[in-house]
Design an enzyme around this catalytic site. Structure first.
Site, PDB file in Angstrom:
ATOM      1  N   ILE A 122      43.052  49.226  43.652  1.00 40.26           N
ATOM      2  CA  ILE A 122      43.837  48.589  42.228  1.00 40.26           C
ATOM      3  C   ILE A 122      43.757  47.226  42.165  1.00 40.26           C
ATOM      4  CG2 ILE A 122      46.550  48.963  41.156  1.00 40.26           C
ATOM      5  CD1 ILE A 122      47.047  50.985  43.267  1.00 40.26           C
ATOM      6  N   ASP A 123      43.210  46.688  40.952  1.00 34.63           N
ATOM      7  CA  ASP A 123      43.450  45.685  40.982  1.00 34.63           C
ATOM      8  C   ASP A 123      43.887  45.252  39.909  1.00 34.63           C
ATOM      9  OD1 ASP A 123      42.041  43.291  40.296  1.00 34.63           O
ATOM     10  OD2 ASP A 123      40.842  43.107  38.507  1.00 34.63           O
TER      11      ASP A 123
ATOM     12  N   THR B 169      46.991  44.472  41.639  1.00 33.31           N
ATOM     13  CA  THR B 169      49.096  45.312  42.789  1.00 33.31           C
ATOM     14  C   THR B 169      49.765  44.369  42.518  1.00 33.31           C
ATOM     15  OG1 THR B 169      46.822  45.896  44.428  1.00 33.31           O
ATOM     16  CG2 THR B 169      49.113  45.290  45.238  1.00 33.31           C
TER      17      THR B 169
ATOM     18  N   GLU C  49      37.871  46.648  48.782  1.00 26.79           N
ATOM     19  CA  GLU C  49      38.651  45.270  49.304  1.00 26.79           C
ATOM     20  C   GLU C  49      40.052  45.730  50.256  1.00 26.79           C
ATOM     21  OE1 GLU C  49      42.325  44.569  46.151  1.00 26.79           O
ATOM     22  OE2 GLU C  49      42.783  42.860  46.754  1.00 26.79           O
TER      23      GLU C  49
ATOM     24  N   ASP D 271      37.511  41.818  42.676  1.00 23.42           N
ATOM     25  CA  ASP D 271      37.967  42.530  41.010  1.00 23.42           C
ATOM     26  C   ASP D 271      36.646  41.680  40.290  1.00 23.42           C
ATOM     27  OD1 ASP D 271      39.650  39.852  42.735  1.00 23.42           O
ATOM     28  OD2 ASP D 271      40.484  42.103  42.669  1.00 23.42           O
TER      29      ASP D 271
ATOM     30  N   ASP E 150      37.969  47.821  44.284  1.00 26.49           N
ATOM     31  CA  ASP E 150      38.774  47.327  44.006  1.00 26.49           C
ATOM     32  C   ASP E 150      39.951  48.696  43.729  1.00 26.49           C
ATOM     33  OD1 ASP E 150      40.936  44.703  42.885  1.00 26.49           O
ATOM     34  OD2 ASP E 150      41.457  46.570  43.829  1.00 26.49           O
TER      35      ASP E 150
HETATM   36  C1  LIP Z   1      44.014  40.169  41.123  1.00 28.65           C
HETATM   37  C2  LIP Z   1      42.901  39.563  40.446  1.00 28.65           C
HETATM   38  C3  LIP Z   1      43.782  38.847  40.344  1.00 28.65           C
HETATM   39  C4  LIP Z   1      43.881  37.356  40.906  1.00 28.65           C
HETATM   40  C5  LIP Z   1      45.123  38.262  41.333  1.00 28.65           C
HETATM   41  C6  LIP Z   1      44.952  39.443  42.789  1.00 28.65           C
HETATM   42  P1  LIP Z   1      43.877  42.756  43.468  1.00 28.65           P
HETATM   43  O1  LIP Z   1      43.507  40.895  42.111  1.00 28.65           O
HETATM   44  O2  LIP Z   1      42.244  40.834  40.255  1.00 28.65           O
HETATM   45  O3  LIP Z   1      42.715  37.655  38.967  1.00 28.65           O
HETATM   46  O4  LIP Z   1      44.665  36.513  40.253  1.00 28.65           O
HETATM   47  O5  LIP Z   1      45.165  37.369  43.052  1.00 28.65           O
HETATM   48  O6  LIP Z   1      43.861  38.920  44.083  1.00 28.65           O
HETATM   49  O7  LIP Z   1      44.516  41.592  44.902  1.00 28.65           O
HETATM   50  O8  LIP Z   1      45.740  42.871  42.266  1.00 28.65           O
HETATM   51  O9  LIP Z   1      43.565  43.500  43.677  1.00 28.65           O
END
Ligand code: LIP
Length: 290
Positions: A92-93, A95, A70, A229, A90
């Site tokens: 930190i999914d 964030t 990412e 993600d 990713d």
């Molecule tokens: C997040 C996703 C989530 C989405 C957020 C963001 P991140 O990923 O897991 O589904 O709605 O906008 O993209 O940016 O925290 O890695």
């Protein structure tokens, strides 16, 4: 039969666990927040540090492997799959959750082999997926054709066939474009008023997909998330007996930033009927000319 990628998957699991420890430790610090595509598309130094830690640990063991990360893509690297084994990361999914200490953050690592224009029928292309929900200390794993697990215990999606007895997960995403937000809310209203028992969102696509695989929710859908993600979660859902679909029906394309992940086709198709679909820029679109 010997599993060609077992050793590689074990490296991914240990890398995800180490990364999760760094994420949890960083939660105690003052997190320097930066932004990417908009004021609500957040990134921290921990996202960047953890992605580099994972990539470096892989490069030492598998120097020919390639990466879609990412934060590397955010820094300008292309988001394309090649014939080389590719790690889709990713760091930190969730964030925004991390920044606000909302207690759902995950490290997501998927491994794909063989060139694909896009990850159509993703389960066939993703060899293994690892999602570490680090605050819960839940390690979700799946190896193509060998099942899905949480901390070693087998996962199975919900057996529910009735949408009116279901809980659905989704996210509002990071777009604040009024037209996109209108469509997101139209879809949410349509689904809520079926009616379903409830709508939930963990704030991270990867954990939402693991909730589908665990049978905690019947489905998760979203328009706007990215391949990093959902690549690992797509295999975890499939190996737990679930299905993946595009938001307008048909095969999922993980570069399209659109997904329905459900416990079965009946629930998936019912959700598709209610979604006011749109097409965000693809992850593999060429970068805009400066
Ligand atoms: C997040 C996703 C989530 C989405 C957020 C963001 P991140 O990923 O897991 O589904 O709605 O906008 O993209 O940016 O925290 O890695």
């Amino acid at each position: 039969m010997a599993d060609r990628w077992q050793n590689t998957m074990e490296h991914a699991v240990s890398a995800a666990r180490r990364a999760g420890q760094v994420v949890c430790e960083a939660l105690q610090d003052d997190r320097k927040v930066m932004t990417k595509s908009s004021s609500v598309d957040l990134v921290t130094q921990t996202d960047q540090k953890v992605e580099q830690l994972i990539i470096q640990s892989v490069k030492e063991k598998f120097p020919t492997h390639r990466f879609i990360g990412e934060e590397s893509v955010a820094a300008g690297e292309v988001c394309v799959l090649t014939d080389d084994p590719t790690w889709i990361i990713d760091p930190i999914d969730g964030t925004t959750n991390f920044v606000h200490t909302f207690p759902f953050v995950a490290v997501s690592i998927a491994f794909s082999v063989n060139k694909q224009r896009s990850l159509v029928s993703a389960p066939l292309q993703v060899e293994f997926g690892v999602v570490y929900s680090c605050l819960e200390d839940k390690m979700f794993t799946a190896r193509r054709g060998r099942g899905a697990f949480c901390n070693g215990k087998p996962l199975q999606v919900s057996g529910q066939e009735d949408i009116k007895q279901s809980v659905i997960a989704t996210e509002f995403g990071s777009s604040r474009d009024p037209e996109a937000v209108d469509k997101i809310f139209t879809s949410l209203k349509n689904i809520l008023c079926i009616p379903v028992h409830g709508v939930r969102g963990a704030g991270t696509a990867a954990i939402n997909m693991c909730l589908v695989a665990s049978g905690c929710v019947e489905a998760y859908y979203e328009i706007g998330m990215h391949i990093w993600d959902v690549a690992a979660g797509s295999l975890i859902v499939s190996e737990a007996g679930g299905v993946l679909m595009d938001v307008e029906g048909g095969a999922v394309d993980l570069m399209s930033r659109r997904i329905v992940a459900a416990n079965n086709g009946t629930i998936a198709e019912r959700i598709v009927k209610e979604i006011d679909a749109f097409s965000p820029p693809r992850d593999d679109d060429p970068p805009p000319q400066k």
